[in-house]
Design an enzyme around this catalytic site. Structure first.
Site, PDB file in Angstrom:
ATOM      1  N   ASP A  55       0.910  -1.140   0.000  1.00 46.51           N
ATOM      2  CA  ASP A  55       0.000   0.000   0.000  1.00 46.51           C
ATOM      3  C   ASP A  55       0.946   1.185   0.000  1.00 46.51           C
ATOM      4  O   ASP A  55       1.517   1.535   1.031  1.00 46.51           O
ATOM      5  CB  ASP A  55      -0.883   0.017   1.251  1.00 46.51           C
ATOM      6  CG  ASP A  55      -1.931   1.119   1.158  1.00 46.51           C
ATOM      7  OD1 ASP A  55      -1.563   2.234   0.713  1.00 46.51           O
ATOM      8  OD2 ASP A  55      -3.093   0.890   1.514  1.00 46.51           O
ATOM      9  N   HIS A  56       1.160   1.778  -1.172  1.00 45.15           N
ATOM     10  CA  HIS A  56       2.282   2.719  -1.273  1.00 45.15           C
ATOM     11  C   HIS A  56       2.085   3.972  -0.416  1.00 45.15           C
ATOM     12  O   HIS A  56       3.042   4.679  -0.130  1.00 45.15           O
ATOM     13  CB  HIS A  56       2.593   3.067  -2.734  1.00 45.15           C
ATOM     14  CG  HIS A  56       1.564   3.921  -3.384  1.00 45.15           C
ATOM     15  ND1 HIS A  56       0.451   3.413  -3.989  1.00 45.15           N
ATOM     16  CD2 HIS A  56       1.479   5.258  -3.511  1.00 45.15           C
ATOM     17  CE1 HIS A  56      -0.276   4.404  -4.448  1.00 45.15           C
ATOM     18  NE2 HIS A  56       0.316   5.539  -4.186  1.00 45.15           N
TER      19      HIS A  56
ATOM     20  N   HIS B  26      -5.914   2.775   0.958  1.00 44.24           N
ATOM     21  CA  HIS B  26      -5.122   3.895   1.457  1.00 44.24           C
ATOM     22  C   HIS B  26      -5.794   4.614   2.622  1.00 44.24           C
ATOM     23  O   HIS B  26      -5.180   4.872   3.653  1.00 44.24           O
ATOM     24  CB  HIS B  26      -4.841   4.909   0.336  1.00 44.24           C
ATOM     25  CG  HIS B  26      -4.292   4.286  -0.910  1.00 44.24           C
ATOM     26  ND1 HIS B  26      -3.316   3.328  -0.877  1.00 44.24           N
ATOM     27  CD2 HIS B  26      -4.596   4.465  -2.216  1.00 44.24           C
ATOM     28  CE1 HIS B  26      -3.027   2.953  -2.118  1.00 44.24           C
ATOM     29  NE2 HIS B  26      -3.795   3.625  -2.951  1.00 44.24           N
TER      30      HIS B  26
END
Ligand code: NAD
Length: 490
Positions: free
Chosen positions: A178-179, A241
């Site tokens: 999950d950047h 996110h």
């Protein structure tokens, strides 16, 4: 820097993500010495490409990086190899296995293997199963799986995928990207909260009125229309996110700042997130789809979008945690495309003083104190600001809000690695702190599924917001109904 030794197998090596993010990130790790002599990457995808062509592709993908030490790009690219591969053909894995064994020997990587899935998610399960069947995992080093989003499209499909992965990899071998968790200021949430008495001691429903999280995009769907139209903002941004950010804001203090301790607290937080009934979801969630603007068609007329699409390009929601710390404190979140600007920020709104002595009618003062707000600027700027009330200079007695502000300057921004660089390094180190665990993903899907089901049956009134605004009017009404407003507003 301590060198990480491993052979990386990358599925989807000719893809957009690989070229735009993954190779530059690996190169940065190489320049810093985290990757050195003892690493190799075997890239795979369907296209036949020679090792030399692949190395040229890798060199090209890092050509935008400045401050490259002489000869480094070529030396780096020499660690890259390519194997044309159809992930659905078991016999192709035998070829991979042989090549991996050779690379392991040649680069003395001690049997450490990192498998990175950067391709269409329908293949994730197949790849994992074949890795096991064809015995691509080693016995001597580590075996890790890094997996891109999306992780399922609802709880059921996410669980099915997780069950498939689990046949090959244990939970502590799986790194779900999950950047957002790789972003400097998202990681700073923990430093701010648990490193500061003056913040953490106020971090509860006695002193916080509400928390707002905004992930705002200026662009529309662009080239991702085909994917996005089947996903929508709820799946593409909220389930992953936003839920991860919210979990970090809401969690209790971990026993220690280790991946396992942080996970325990994030899972606890998500478990206490109130699961809405369909009618509660209807009143606590807002969806939107953008209309035509000066320089864009409306969403339904974008290339690659179904002209009758009911896909939402905007979501706002009110989340409630049913626990001692947060009881009664709404977390308002919103995300969307074609909004006023591109930024991510968190606004923590504190309660006002119980008594506003400055609003004493005898002093003929009409002013009322502003709430203290802690704003965490995630991007494009990195920093935070604390809004406090102070006396306006001069005769009389007026107060005005002023900001105590810290913004990272360009040089500290440069120090901060890109999210993918950080996450790659974490995975090579075996550190899970900035990856989503299965339980977190499961709770997030269960929460989101209620809304999705509701929206799939109820026809929306789309389009309902103008590009360049902060979304549909209903998003403002969601807060206005509670006597509140978005801190960031136009
Ligand atoms: P892409 O379509 O550009 O690349 C896909 C790759 O998979 C290509 O190398 C292709 O050759 C390969 N491939 C496809 N079918 C194959 C098959 N049957 N056998 C072997 N190889 C096959 O995709 P992308 O944009 O690079 O995205 C990769 C992953 O990253 C996806 O899971 C996506 O959701 C995720 N992701 C991408 C971005 C982005 O900005 N591009 C952002 C976040 C997440």
């Amino acid at each position: 820097a301590k060198e990480n030794k491993a052979v990386i197998t990358l599925f989807g090596a000719t893809g957009d993500l690989a070229q735009r993010k993954l190779y530059p990130s690996l190169f940065n790790l190489y320049q810093k010495g985290y990757l050195a002599e003892h690493f190799a990457l075997l890239g795979t995808s369907r296209r036949p490409v020679s090792d030399e062509e692949f190395q040229a592709m890798v060199e090209k993908s890092i050509s935008g990086i400045d401050e490259v030490q002489a000869g480094n790009a070529q030396a780096f690219a020499k660690h890259f190899f390519y194997q044309s591969h159809d992930v659905t053909k078991p016999e192709h894995y035998e070829v991979l296995k042989e090549r991996l064994e050779k690379l392991d020997e040649q680069f003395e990587t001690e049997g450490n293997r990192l498998f990175y899935m950067s391709m269409a998610p329908q293949f994730f399960g197949t790849i994992a199963l074949n890795l096991k069947k064809q015995a691509l995992l080693t016995d001597d080093g580590f075996n890790r799986l890094v997996i891109e989003k999306p992780f399922g499209r609802d709880f059921a499909s996410a669980k099915a995928l997780n069950d498939e992965l689990s046949q090959t990899f244990k939970e502590d071998q799986i790194f779900r990207i999950d950047h957002y968790l790789g972003k400097e200021m998202i990681q700073n949430i923990e430093a701010l909260r648990f490193g500061n008495t003056i913040i953490e001691s106020l971090w509860n429903n006695r002193y916080i009125d509400n928390i707002q999280v905004t992930l705002s995009e200026k662009l529309g769907v662009e080239e991702r229309a085909g994917y996005y139209d089947h996903s929508g903002a709820l799946r593409d941004m909220v389930q992953n996110h936003i839920m991860q950010v919210v979990a970090q804001l809401a969690m209790e203090q971990p026993v220690a700042f280790t991946d396992s301790d942080v996970r325990v607290e994030k899972i606890k937080a998500l478990r206490s997130l109130r699961l809405y009934t369909p009618s509660e979801a209807a009143s606590n969630f807002v969806r939107g789809q953008y209309d035509a603007g000066a320089d864009n068609p409306d969403y339904r007329h974008e290339d690659g979008v179904d002209p009758q699409s009911n896909t939402e390009t905007f979501v706002a929601a009110k989340l409630m945690f049913d626990n001692y710390r947060w009881s009664g404190v709404p977390f308002y979140v919103r995300t969307g495309k074609k909004l006023a600007d591109k930024f991510t920020r968190i606004d923590v709104v504190f309660r006002k003083p119980l008594i506003d002595i400055f609003a004493n009618p005898r002093m003929a003062s009409e002013q009322s104190l502003k709430s203290n707000v802690l704003t965490i600027y995630v991007e494009p700027q990195s920093g935070f600001a604390l809004r406090v009330n102070a006396k306006t200079a001069g005769q009389g007695f007026q107060t005005e809000p002023v900001d105590l502000e810290y913004m990272q300057n360009d040089s500290s921004k440069k120090e901060a690695p890109e999210p993918y660089e950080r996450l790659f390094h974490d995975a090579l180190e075996g550190n899970h702190t900035n990856f989503a665990s299965w339980s977190e993903i499961a709770y997030a899907w269960k929460f989101v599924d209620v809304v999705r089901k509701l929206w799939d049956i109820e026809e929306p009134q789309f389009p309902n917001y103008t590009p360049g605004t902060m979304g549909p009017a209903a998003s403002d009404e969601l807060l206005a109904r509670d006597g509140r407003a978005w801190v960031y507003n136009l």
